[in-house]
Scaffold this motif. Structure first.
Motif, mmCIF file in Angstrom:
data_model
loop_
_atom_site.group_PDB
_atom_site.id
_atom_site.type_symbol
_atom_site.label_atom_id
_atom_site.label_comp_id
_atom_site.label_asym_id
_atom_site.label_seq_id
_atom_site.Cartn_x
_atom_site.Cartn_y
_atom_site.Cartn_z
ATOM 1 N N ALA A 46 0.827 -1.206 0.000
ATOM 2 C CA ALA A 46 0.000 0.000 0.000
ATOM 3 C C ALA A 46 0.865 1.261 0.000
ATOM 4 O O ALA A 46 0.487 2.276 0.565
ATOM 5 C CB ALA A 46 -0.916 -0.008 1.219
ATOM 6 N N HIS A 47 2.034 1.191 -0.627
ATOM 7 C CA HIS A 47 2.935 2.343 -0.668
ATOM 8 C C HIS A 47 3.831 2.219 -1.893
ATOM 9 O O HIS A 47 3.877 1.171 -2.545
ATOM 10 C CB HIS A 47 3.794 2.397 0.603
ATOM 11 C CG HIS A 47 4.713 1.214 0.748
ATOM 12 N ND1 HIS A 47 5.968 1.174 0.188
ATOM 13 C CD2 HIS A 47 4.546 0.018 1.377
ATOM 14 C CE1 HIS A 47 6.536 0.019 0.465
ATOM 15 N NE2 HIS A 47 5.692 -0.705 1.184
ATOM 16 N N ASP A 48 4.548 3.301 -2.227
ATOM 17 C CA ASP A 48 5.472 3.254 -3.357
ATOM 18 C C ASP A 48 6.906 3.513 -2.903
ATOM 19 O O ASP A 48 7.760 3.921 -3.697
ATOM 20 C CB ASP A 48 5.063 4.260 -4.435
ATOM 21 C CG ASP A 48 5.029 5.695 -3.908
ATOM 22 O OD1 ASP A 48 5.316 5.908 -2.709
ATOM 23 O OD2 ASP A 48 4.724 6.603 -4.706
ATOM 24 N N ASP A 49 7.195 3.262 -1.616
ATOM 25 C CA ASP A 49 8.559 3.415 -1.120
ATOM 26 C C ASP A 49 9.459 2.339 -1.721
ATOM 27 O O ASP A 49 9.018 1.201 -1.920
ATOM 28 C CB ASP A 49 8.595 3.285 0.410
ATOM 29 C CG ASP A 49 7.840 4.403 1.111
ATOM 30 O OD1 ASP A 49 7.509 5.395 0.439
ATOM 31 O OD2 ASP A 49 7.590 4.271 2.327
ATOM 32 N N PRO A 50 10.728 2.666 -1.999
ATOM 33 C CA PRO A 50 11.661 1.638 -2.468
ATOM 34 C C PRO A 50 11.841 0.559 -1.398
ATOM 35 O O PRO A 50 11.898 0.860 -0.208
ATOM 36 C CB PRO A 50 12.971 2.415 -2.680
ATOM 37 C CG PRO A 50 12.558 3.848 -2.800
ATOM 38 C CD PRO A 50 11.354 4.000 -1.929
ATOM 39 N N VAL A 51 11.904 -0.701 -1.818
ATOM 40 C CA VAL A 51 12.099 -1.829 -0.905
ATOM 41 C C VAL A 51 13.350 -2.590 -1.327
ATOM 42 O O VAL A 51 13.488 -2.976 -2.488
ATOM 43 C CB VAL A 51 10.885 -2.779 -0.914
ATOM 44 C CG1 VAL A 51 11.179 -4.032 -0.085
ATOM 45 C CG2 VAL A 51 9.651 -2.072 -0.374
ATOM 46 N N VAL A 52 14.271 -2.789 -0.381
ATOM 47 C CA VAL A 52 15.488 -3.562 -0.629
ATOM 48 C C VAL A 52 15.480 -4.767 0.303
ATOM 49 O O VAL A 52 15.386 -4.621 1.524
ATOM 50 C CB VAL A 52 16.760 -2.721 -0.393
ATOM 51 C CG1 VAL A 52 18.013 -3.586 -0.584
ATOM 52 C CG2 VAL A 52 16.803 -1.532 -1.345
ATOM 53 N N LEU A 53 15.568 -5.958 -0.271
ATOM 54 C CA LEU A 53 15.554 -7.204 0.491
ATOM 55 C C LEU A 53 16.985 -7.617 0.826
ATOM 56 O O LEU A 53 17.882 -7.540 -0.021
ATOM 57 C CB LEU A 53 14.866 -8.299 -0.316
ATOM 58 C CG LEU A 53 13.432 -7.983 -0.763
ATOM 59 C CD1 LEU A 53 12.938 -9.040 -1.747
ATOM 60 C CD2 LEU A 53 12.508 -7.891 0.438
ATOM 61 N N VAL A 54 17.178 -8.068 2.063
ATOM 62 C CA VAL A 54 18.518 -8.388 2.561
ATOM 63 C C VAL A 54 18.524 -9.782 3.179
ATOM 64 O O VAL A 54 17.554 -10.182 3.836
ATOM 65 C CB VAL A 54 18.959 -7.366 3.638
ATOM 66 C CG1 VAL A 54 20.365 -7.683 4.141
ATOM 67 C CG2 VAL A 54 18.887 -5.946 3.103
ATOM 68 N N CYS A 55 19.611 -10.531 2.963
ATOM 69 C CA CYS A 55 19.845 -11.775 3.697
ATOM 70 C C CYS A 55 21.349 -11.904 3.889
ATOM 71 O O CYS A 55 22.078 -10.917 3.784
ATOM 72 C CB CYS A 55 19.248 -12.984 2.970
ATOM 73 S SG CYS A 55 20.081 -13.420 1.430
#
Length: 203
Positions: free
Chosen positions: A66-75
């Protein structure tokens, strides 16, 4: 080796910044760490939120954005984050990036991290257990020959893990108390990924 379950989507190329670049250049960026709670407690990038990969699998039908913020996935190395991105894509959540090389590369290249109690990365735990079982089978077979099949069983499991890109051993290890860390509230965790105004976790 990965503890990931294949999805119907084939992971595309990662689109995140290189490890030495700051993924928080945009203050709206949401860093989502998909490792186990124990791994997250041991070391994580400041400002990141823990949303374990297993939780994403379990709540797959509830994933939206429900947003347009950038998302960075980390592992740890990027493998689980790529699987998380593929899972999110197949669930209709598009545009997530992956931090190449994971937190290992981030820390190696001077990125800031917060440290807590020591828990080995899952990949290292798997290597320890698999190696110990093989060694036990080889040495034990000198006394009790049927134990040699233990080494063969582990070898077959590792071969299957490589072919299928899954790892049952990692899934089992993630259930152990030292990997579970503090309890993760599923709704609070998922809000970091999907809600316009993420719920802040309890201190």
């Amino acid at each position: 080796m990965s503890d990931d379950v294949p999805t119907n989507e084939t992971p595309g190329p990662p689109r995140a910044a290189r490890p030495h670049e700051n993924p928080r250049t945009d203050p709206r960026t949401r860093l989502i760490d998909v490792r186990s709670p124990g791994e997250f407690d041991a070391v994580h990038i400041p400002g990141s939120r823990n949303v374990p990969l297993d939780l994403l699998r379990e709540r797959r039908d509830e994933l939206d954005r429900a947003h347009d913020d950038p998302v960075v996935l980390v592992c740890a190395s990027g493998t689980r984050a790529e699987r998380a991105r593929a899972l999110l894509e197949s669930a209709g959540v598009h545009g997530c990036d992956v931090l190449p090389g994971g937190i290992t590369a981030w820390e190696r290249e001077g990125g800031e991290v917060n440290r807590g109690r020591g828990v080995w990365p899952m990949e290292r735990q798997v290597r320890l257990v698999a190696g110990s079982l093989v060694l036990t089978g080889v040495l034990g077979s000198l006394v009790y020959r049927p134990l040699r099949w233990l080494a063969g069983f582990v070898g077959a499991g590792l071969t299957f893990a490589a072919i299928s890109d899954t790892c049952a051993m990692a899934r089992l290890l993630s259930l152990l108390p030292h990997n579970r860390g503090k309890t993760v509230d599923p709704d609070v965790a998922l809000s970091a990924l999907r809600d316009a105004e993420p719920v802040k976790p309890d201190a």
